[in-house]
Design a protein around this motif. Structure first.
Motif, short mmCIF file in Angstrom:
data_model
loop_
_atom_site.label_atom_id
_atom_site.label_comp_id
_atom_site.label_asym_id
_atom_site.label_seq_id
_atom_site.Cartn_x
_atom_site.Cartn_y
_atom_site.Cartn_z
N VAL A 285 0.84 -1.20 0.00
CA VAL A 285 0.00 0.00 0.00
C VAL A 285 0.87 1.25 0.00
N GLY A 286 1.86 1.27 0.91
CA GLY A 286 2.75 2.41 0.98
C GLY A 286 3.56 2.60 -0.29
N LEU A 287 4.02 1.49 -0.88
CA LEU A 287 4.79 1.56 -2.12
C LEU A 287 3.95 2.14 -3.26
N GLY A 288 2.75 1.62 -3.43
CA GLY A 288 1.87 2.14 -4.47
C GLY A 288 1.53 3.61 -4.26
N ARG A 289 1.32 3.98 -3.02
CA ARG A 289 1.00 5.38 -2.70
C ARG A 289 2.17 6.30 -3.06
N ARG A 290 3.40 5.86 -2.75
CA ARG A 290 4.57 6.69 -3.05
C ARG A 290 4.77 6.84 -4.56
N ILE A 291 4.59 5.75 -5.31
CA ILE A 291 4.76 5.83 -6.76
C ILE A 291 3.71 6.75 -7.37
N ALA A 292 2.47 6.58 -6.95
CA ALA A 292 1.39 7.42 -7.48
C ALA A 292 1.65 8.89 -7.15
N ARG A 293 2.08 9.14 -5.93
CA ARG A 293 2.30 10.52 -5.50
C ARG A 293 3.39 11.20 -6.33
#
Length: 445
Positions: free
Chosen positions: A169-177
């Motif tokens: 979740v954190g990884l996807g959030r960072r990439i999207a951001r």
């Protein structure tokens, strides 16, 4: 709706309760039962929850018990976040491994195997009790090693146990951001095992934006994984690995950093949390303030040795907010209310990855509805990732076999076959060292 939290005296329980306080919809959790073997920790966490609930209308009722059967009866959901052996056990996992020159992290390598060997028998007992006392309950497993423990429980609960983790979740959030996308609107092509997965694409409005990230060195090096792994390595992989793969790709550096640290992560957390629970013995202590202060320090120092090795610097403020409690709440909502959603979860393979059997628990995007979590079809992994996934899954199966049979020889085999343990003799010494310090491994003969 009744939610039972196993490991209810654990430090991160207020994160879950805080998420529940923000849920006002029909069919929400109205009763939370905390179960723990340590009544002192239960009392401390109950105080924190009471301060969280102050002034919140219709806050979920909280009760606490040390009786497992009592906690499970009538549960709609069971959230498992236990730590067999406590933080002292984690510190011993690290210490024994590092003495042999191998990684002692709690979910990866020798430390993860030791943790799994003493946790699986307890998790299996819990699964059997849930099947008997709350057969209609859904079990959400956060107990580490999450994929391994979920697979052990699934042999008794089938698809009614689902593993969660905040790392994807954190990884996807960072990439999207970093790409300027809304994480809630992005499709994350993630696949692997727990703490052993890769983001291979991030689609927004049908367009894969990951190639744009990989083509821009400045953009790629601007967030946590870019700093941790290095731009050149990420471009070579053509994917963004879960942060825990740093232990594999930079193993020698990670082990050296852990050996040189003043304290291992487990020892640091044991001391830190001991101070918190000691402070909670004072009736006048501000429980929520003390908990918040301790949590902030915990999050800021997460994987600090790896970041130091890579020269990655401090964690970004946006990465200090956790996230697993949000996954748990979204999962419960989807099942209880048939609010269909997509989440990255640990579930049985069911043919998703052809290189693994149907019952192997993997970590992939799932469509979730009232009938549970359904893994989404994914493209095959590249050869290097396939080899690592199959190797580690083979080790997990040996851990499960050792836990079921009590075979010391099978435990040695589990250690020896792990990619981060480089000698059968080291594996034998690890089993000796761990059985010496962990009473919970006395069953190995």
């Amino acid at each position: 709706m009744k939610l039972t939290i196993l490991g209810g005296g654990g430090f991160r329980v207020p994160l879950v309760y805080g998420a529940l306080l923000g849920d006002r919809a029909e069919g929400r959790v109205t009763h939370v039962v905390l179960h723990d073997l340590d009544s002192r920790r239960l009392s401390a966490v109950t105080r924190v929850l009471a301060e969280q609930a102050a002034g919140v209308p219709d806050a979920p009722e909280v009760s606490a018990t040390t009786d497992l059967d009592e906690a499970l009866r009538g549960a709609d959901f069971v959230f498992s976040a236990i730590r067999v052996g406590g933080l002292e056990g984690r510190a011993n996992d690290e210490r024994v491994a590092l003495a042999e020159g191998v990684l002692g992290q709690e979910t990866v390598g020798a430390g993860g195997i030791a943790y799994g060997l003493r946790t699986v028998p307890v998790a299996v007992d819990i699964a059997r009790r849930v099947a008997r006392l709350a057969p209609d309950a859904w079990v959400i497993n956060f107990t580490n090693p999450a994929g391994l423990v979920t697979e052990a429980m699934s042999r008794h609960l089938g698809d009614r146990v689902i593993g969660i983790c905040d790392s994807p979740v954190g990884l996807g959030r960072r990439i999207a951001r970093v790409l300027g996308a809304n994480p809630a609107e992005a499709w994350i092509d993630y696949v692997g095992l727990n703490h052993l997965g890769w983001v291979r694409g991030l689609r927004v409005a049908g367009r894969d934006e990951l190639p744009r990230l990989l083509a821009d060195p400045d953009l790629l090096g601007s967030f946590e994984e870019g700093k941790l792994f290095g731009v050149d390595w990420l471009r070579s992989l053509g994917a963004i690995p879960n942060e825990y793969l740093h232990y594999y790709y930079f193993n020698r550096e990670a082990v050296r950093s852990y050996q040189q640290a003043d304290k291992t992560r487990g020892a640091f957390l044991a001391d830190q949390q001991a101070r918190f629970y000691e402070e909670m013995k004072r009736p006048d202590a501000a429980a929520l303030t003390a908990w918040d202060r301790t949590r902030a320090e915990r999050e800021a120092t997460y994987m600090s040795e790896n970041r130091e090795t890579a020269g990655a610097g401090e964690r970004d403020a946006d990465d200090l907010s956790g996230g697993y409690e949000k996954v748990a709440l979204a999962l419960m909502r989807a099942i209880a209310r048939d609010e269909r959603t997509t989440l990255i979860l640990n579930v049985r393979n069911q043919g998703t990855l052809s290189v693994l059997d149907e019952d192997a628990v993997i970590e992939v995007p799932c469509l979730v509805d009232a009938n549970g979590a359904h893994p989404v079809a994914v493209a095959p992994l590249p050869d290097h990732a396939t080899g690592l996934v199959c190797s580690v899954k083979g080790v997990e199966r040996e851990v499960l076999a050792a836990a079921e049979s009590g075979s010391r020889a099978t435990a040695v085999k589990a250690f020896a076959l792990h990619p981060l343990v480089d000698s059968v003799n080291v594996a034998r010494r690890l089993v000796e060292g761990y059985t010496d310090v962990h009473p919970g491994l006395a069953y190995l003969v």
